[in-house]
Design a protein around this motif. Sequence first.
Motif, PDB file in Angstrom:
ATOM      1  N   PRO A   2      36.717 -12.192  21.043  1.00  0.00           N
ATOM      2  CA  PRO A   2      35.796 -11.980  19.954  1.00  0.00           C
ATOM      3  C   PRO A   2      34.162 -12.668  20.324  1.00  0.00           C
ATOM      4  O   PRO A   2      34.050 -13.787  21.122  1.00  0.00           O
ATOM      5  CB  PRO A   2      36.135 -12.880  18.950  1.00  0.00           C
ATOM      6  N   LYS A   3      33.298 -12.255  19.840  1.00  0.00           N
ATOM      7  CA  LYS A   3      31.980 -12.646  20.234  1.00  0.00           C
ATOM      8  C   LYS A   3      31.785 -14.126  19.475  1.00  0.00           C
ATOM      9  O   LYS A   3      32.498 -14.351  18.563  1.00  0.00           O
ATOM     10  CB  LYS A   3      30.912 -11.661  19.464  1.00  0.00           C
ATOM     11  N   GLY A   4      30.758 -14.869  19.769  1.00  0.00           N
ATOM     12  CA  GLY A   4      30.348 -15.912  19.149  1.00  0.00           C
ATOM     13  C   GLY A   4      28.917 -15.856  18.296  1.00  0.00           C
ATOM     14  O   GLY A   4      28.247 -15.097  18.637  1.00  0.00           O
ATOM     15  N   TYR A   5      28.835 -16.778  17.248  1.00  0.00           N
ATOM     16  CA  TYR A   5      27.739 -16.650  16.356  1.00  0.00           C
ATOM     17  C   TYR A   5      27.132 -18.086  16.196  1.00  0.00           C
ATOM     18  O   TYR A   5      27.955 -18.711  15.850  1.00  0.00           O
ATOM     19  CB  TYR A   5      27.991 -15.753  15.170  1.00  0.00           C
ATOM     20  N   TRP A   6      25.948 -18.186  16.088  1.00  0.00           N
ATOM     21  CA  TRP A   6      25.321 -19.010  15.145  1.00  0.00           C
ATOM     22  C   TRP A   6      24.832 -18.608  13.948  1.00  0.00           C
ATOM     23  O   TRP A   6      24.085 -17.453  13.811  1.00  0.00           O
ATOM     24  CB  TRP A   6      24.177 -19.617  15.985  1.00  0.00           C
ATOM     25  N   VAL A   7      24.801 -19.424  12.969  1.00  0.00           N
ATOM     26  CA  VAL A   7      24.530 -18.942  11.693  1.00  0.00           C
ATOM     27  C   VAL A   7      23.813 -20.413  11.270  1.00  0.00           C
ATOM     28  O   VAL A   7      24.412 -21.286  10.882  1.00  0.00           O
ATOM     29  CB  VAL A   7      25.669 -18.797  10.748  1.00  0.00           C
ATOM     30  N   ALA A   8      22.374 -19.996  11.016  1.00  0.00           N
ATOM     31  CA  ALA A   8      21.529 -21.202  10.513  1.00  0.00           C
ATOM     32  C   ALA A   8      20.900 -20.853   9.349  1.00  0.00           C
ATOM     33  O   ALA A   8      20.454 -19.606   9.101  1.00  0.00           O
ATOM     34  CB  ALA A   8      20.435 -21.452  11.787  1.00  0.00           C
ATOM     35  N   ARG A   9      20.677 -21.714   8.783  1.00  0.00           N
ATOM     36  CA  ARG A   9      19.897 -21.841   7.429  1.00  0.00           C
ATOM     37  C   ARG A   9      18.888 -22.839   7.364  1.00  0.00           C
ATOM     38  O   ARG A   9      19.437 -24.103   7.222  1.00  0.00           O
ATOM     39  CB  ARG A   9      20.746 -21.907   6.258  1.00  0.00           C
ATOM     40  N   GLU A  59      23.874 -13.563  18.133  1.00  0.00           N
ATOM     41  CA  GLU A  59      25.178 -13.385  18.501  1.00  0.00           C
ATOM     42  C   GLU A  59      25.321 -13.673  20.077  1.00  0.00           C
ATOM     43  O   GLU A  59      24.218 -13.587  20.823  1.00  0.00           O
ATOM     44  CB  GLU A  59      25.202 -11.777  18.461  1.00  0.00           C
ATOM     45  N   PHE A  60      26.387 -14.241  20.529  1.00  0.00           N
ATOM     46  CA  PHE A  60      26.897 -14.426  22.080  1.00  0.00           C
ATOM     47  C   PHE A  60      27.965 -13.598  22.401  1.00  0.00           C
ATOM     48  O   PHE A  60      28.725 -13.335  21.548  1.00  0.00           O
ATOM     49  CB  PHE A  60      26.784 -15.993  22.080  1.00  0.00           C
ATOM     50  N   LYS A  61      27.983 -13.510  23.757  1.00  0.00           N
ATOM     51  CA  LYS A  61      29.213 -12.714  24.125  1.00  0.00           C
ATOM     52  C   LYS A  61      30.672 -13.340  23.785  1.00  0.00           C
ATOM     53  O   LYS A  61      31.362 -12.619  23.790  1.00  0.00           O
ATOM     54  CB  LYS A  61      29.357 -12.564  25.557  1.00  0.00           C
ATOM     55  N   ASP A  62      30.738 -14.658  23.733  1.00  0.00           N
ATOM     56  CA  ASP A  62      31.904 -15.208  22.880  1.00  0.00           C
ATOM     57  C   ASP A  62      31.613 -16.580  22.465  1.00  0.00           C
ATOM     58  O   ASP A  62      30.559 -17.160  22.777  1.00  0.00           O
ATOM     59  CB  ASP A  62      33.009 -15.266  24.178  1.00  0.00           C
ATOM     60  N   TYR A  63      32.542 -17.141  21.909  1.00  0.00           N
ATOM     61  CA  TYR A  63      32.360 -18.559  21.046  1.00  0.00           C
ATOM     62  C   TYR A  63      31.964 -19.440  22.440  1.00  0.00           C
ATOM     63  O   TYR A  63      31.256 -20.524  21.990  1.00  0.00           O
ATOM     64  CB  TYR A  63      33.779 -18.871  20.389  1.00  0.00           C
ATOM     65  N   ASP A  64      32.532 -19.590  23.525  1.00  0.00           N
ATOM     66  CA  ASP A  64      32.419 -20.749  24.432  1.00  0.00           C
ATOM     67  C   ASP A  64      30.967 -20.555  24.954  1.00  0.00           C
ATOM     68  O   ASP A  64      30.446 -21.749  25.073  1.00  0.00           O
ATOM     69  CB  ASP A  64      33.249 -20.561  25.543  1.00  0.00           C
ATOM     70  N   THR A  65      30.423 -19.401  24.992  1.00  0.00           N
ATOM     71  CA  THR A  65      28.900 -19.382  25.516  1.00  0.00           C
ATOM     72  C   THR A  65      27.974 -19.947  24.330  1.00  0.00           C
ATOM     73  O   THR A  65      27.152 -20.514  24.451  1.00  0.00           O
ATOM     74  CB  THR A  65      28.594 -17.741  25.780  1.00  0.00           C
ATOM     75  N   ALA A  66      28.679 -19.545  22.973  1.00  0.00           N
ATOM     76  CA  ALA A  66      27.544 -20.141  21.817  1.00  0.00           C
ATOM     77  C   ALA A  66      27.668 -21.544  21.825  1.00  0.00           C
ATOM     78  O   ALA A  66      26.492 -22.135  21.560  1.00  0.00           O
ATOM     79  CB  ALA A  66      28.114 -19.302  20.660  1.00  0.00           C
ATOM     80  N   LEU A  67      28.764 -22.176  22.111  1.00  0.00           N
ATOM     81  CA  LEU A  67      28.791 -23.757  22.109  1.00  0.00           C
ATOM     82  C   LEU A  67      28.164 -24.066  23.163  1.00  0.00           C
ATOM     83  O   LEU A  67      27.064 -25.035  23.165  1.00  0.00           O
ATOM     84  CB  LEU A  67      30.262 -23.802  22.423  1.00  0.00           C
ATOM     85  N   ALA A  68      28.347 -23.648  24.564  1.00  0.00           N
ATOM     86  CA  ALA A  68      27.443 -23.890  25.612  1.00  0.00           C
ATOM     87  C   ALA A  68      26.007 -24.023  25.370  1.00  0.00           C
ATOM     88  O   ALA A  68      25.408 -25.074  25.919  1.00  0.00           O
ATOM     89  CB  ALA A  68      27.905 -23.115  26.972  1.00  0.00           C
ATOM     90  N   CYS A  69      25.384 -22.727  24.814  1.00  0.00           N
ATOM     91  CA  CYS A  69      24.000 -22.795  24.614  1.00  0.00           C
ATOM     92  C   CYS A  69      23.587 -23.953  23.837  1.00  0.00           C
ATOM     93  O   CYS A  69      22.611 -24.709  24.245  1.00  0.00           O
ATOM     94  CB  CYS A  69      23.461 -21.461  24.031  1.00  0.00           C
ATOM     95  N   TYR A  70      24.463 -24.121  22.484  1.00  0.00           N
ATOM     96  CA  TYR A  70      23.852 -25.463  21.678  1.00  0.00           C
ATOM     97  C   TYR A  70      24.012 -26.422  22.367  1.00  0.00           C
ATOM     98  O   TYR A  70      23.107 -27.631  22.074  1.00  0.00           O
ATOM     99  CB  TYR A  70      25.027 -25.590  20.435  1.00  0.00           C
ATOM    100  N   HIS A  71      25.075 -26.682  23.154  1.00  0.00           N
ATOM    101  CA  HIS A  71      24.975 -28.363  24.047  1.00  0.00           C
ATOM    102  C   HIS A  71      24.439 -28.541  25.073  1.00  0.00           C
ATOM    103  O   HIS A  71      24.385 -29.595  25.627  1.00  0.00           O
ATOM    104  CB  HIS A  71      26.857 -28.490  24.117  1.00  0.00           C
ATOM    105  N   SER A  72      23.853 -27.398  25.607  1.00  0.00           N
ATOM    106  CA  SER A  72      22.817 -27.636  26.900  1.00  0.00           C
ATOM    107  C   SER A  72      21.946 -28.364  26.697  1.00  0.00           C
ATOM    108  O   SER A  72      21.353 -28.653  25.682  1.00  0.00           O
ATOM    109  CB  SER A  72      22.539 -26.079  27.267  1.00  0.00           C
ATOM    110  N   PRO A  73      21.538 -29.268  27.704  1.00  0.00           N
ATOM    111  CA  PRO A  73      20.287 -30.010  27.679  1.00  0.00           C
ATOM    112  C   PRO A  73      18.987 -29.442  27.109  1.00  0.00           C
ATOM    113  O   PRO A  73      18.231 -30.067  26.435  1.00  0.00           O
ATOM    114  CB  PRO A  73      20.274 -30.512  29.049  1.00  0.00           C
ATOM    115  N   GLU A  74      18.919 -28.085  27.579  1.00  0.00           N
ATOM    116  CA  GLU A  74      17.464 -27.508  27.127  1.00  0.00           C
ATOM    117  C   GLU A  74      17.431 -27.191  25.600  1.00  0.00           C
ATOM    118  O   GLU A  74      16.359 -27.589  24.995  1.00  0.00           O
ATOM    119  CB  GLU A  74      17.546 -26.285  27.843  1.00  0.00           C
ATOM    120  N   TYR A  75      18.791 -27.042  25.121  1.00  0.00           N
ATOM    121  CA  TYR A  75      18.674 -26.693  23.694  1.00  0.00           C
ATOM    122  C   TYR A  75      18.668 -27.860  22.683  1.00  0.00           C
ATOM    123  O   TYR A  75      17.892 -28.026  21.640  1.00  0.00           O
ATOM    124  CB  TYR A  75      19.499 -25.502  23.076  1.00  0.00           C
ATOM    125  N   GLN A  76      19.538 -28.994  23.462  1.00  0.00           N
ATOM    126  CA  GLN A  76      18.943 -30.255  22.599  1.00  0.00           C
ATOM    127  C   GLN A  76      17.724 -30.970  22.545  1.00  0.00           C
ATOM    128  O   GLN A  76      17.390 -31.419  21.683  1.00  0.00           O
ATOM    129  CB  GLN A  76      20.053 -31.209  23.347  1.00  0.00           C
TER     130      GLN A  76
END
Length: 102
Positions: A2-9, A59-76
């Motif tokens: 399954p794909k991964g998603y960020w849902v932001a409000r 949308e991300f290709k999978d949940y792990d990629t969605a998590l990796a993006c969020y936790h990356s130093p660049e996104y932090q």
Amino acid sequence: MPKGYWVARMDVHDLDGYKRDYVAHNGAVFAKYGAKFLVRGGTFEANEGPARSRNVVIEFKDYDTALACYHSPEYQALIKARSPFAQGELVIIEGYDGPQPS
């Protein structure tokens, strides 16, 4: 898988600062992780519960990629840049690939 998603409000209280310090710099991070915007602002109707001024679904290709993006130093670093201008909620969720109602 399954794909991964960020849902932001978000409530953006300084649009100029938000665009300058966050939006102008987030493209490289999202491109690195193959993110695709499905919802980015836009007109909405809040039918249940409290609303926020801005809604985003990525949308991300999978949940792990969605998590990796969020936790990356660049996104932090982008979170810190965004925080003076907007507050809200962001959830990272795994998509659903199962049967649909008939």
